[in-house]
Design an enzyme around this catalytic site. Sequence first.
Site, PDB file in Angstrom:
ATOM      1  N   ASP A   1       0.785  -1.132  -0.115  1.00 55.04           N
ATOM      2  CA  ASP A   1      -0.111  -0.017   0.176  1.00 55.04           C
ATOM      3  C   ASP A   1       0.853   1.132   0.011  1.00 55.04           C
ATOM      4  OD1 ASP A   1      -2.405   1.582   0.406  1.00 55.04           O
ATOM      5  OD2 ASP A   1      -1.854   2.039   2.495  1.00 55.04           O
TER       6      ASP A   1
ATOM      7  N   ASP B   1      -0.132   5.213   1.103  1.00 52.64           N
ATOM      8  CA  ASP B   1      -0.510   6.177   1.918  1.00 52.64           C
ATOM      9  C   ASP B   1      -0.395   5.621   3.499  1.00 52.64           C
ATOM     10  OD1 ASP B   1      -1.105   8.671   0.395  1.00 52.64           O
ATOM     11  OD2 ASP B   1      -2.540   7.379  -0.442  1.00 52.64           O
TER      12      ASP B   1
END
Length: 233
Positions: A15, A17
Amino acid sequence: MPSNESPKITHVIFDMDGLLLDTETQYEKAIGNVVGAYGHEYPFELKRKIMGRKATEGIQIIVDTLQLPITYEQYSELVDAEYRKVFSQYIPLMPGAERLVRHLSAKGVPIAVATSSKGFTFNLKTKPHQELFSLFHHILIASEDPEIVAGKPHPQTFLVAAARFDEGNRPTDMSRVLVFEDSVAGVQAANAAGMRSVWVPDPRMPRDAVVAYQTLDSLEQFKPEEYGLPAYD
């Protein structure tokens, strides 16, 4: 902690953020500015509901929960303007992120990014780190990808990301794919895809919010050799 019976990991998906990039404070500032204009705060409990989800889903949750007197489209325009302000500033990497990405790349481990971020914010946030992000085999921006019709916590984002590794080097056993996530929805998506999830949650997040294969306080704690990956030099 992974056991001796853990399958050897062959591919890794990150991922972005809150996991690779320290963006969460800026997101809170941008969204807080928008909802604050209508007399609302942006509490962490509300943020928990949208973390990891596609932008359109997050917009609906915020507008509906706070009963903002604007349409989804109007909110989107307002928050995008705020994103352009906050993400035009330098966004630092999360602790341990650069070391891990460079290590896996140098050892020839196939790595990818699967993010729910909007495309224009992705470009702003990663601009100071273009060389590092060039090390990934591919980057999937789920919010704008035509193949992604169901965002996290649905497994589609990670299954599509896994399918985009080079032909002949695509994982066939999803349990040998390792996913790094900071959101509950992301961990749920990885688990649903049959992959191994490593959760690096926000310190404010209850540790029982989701069951991950492994939970860490920071990427600095990750030990590649526990997953059959090359150890740090």
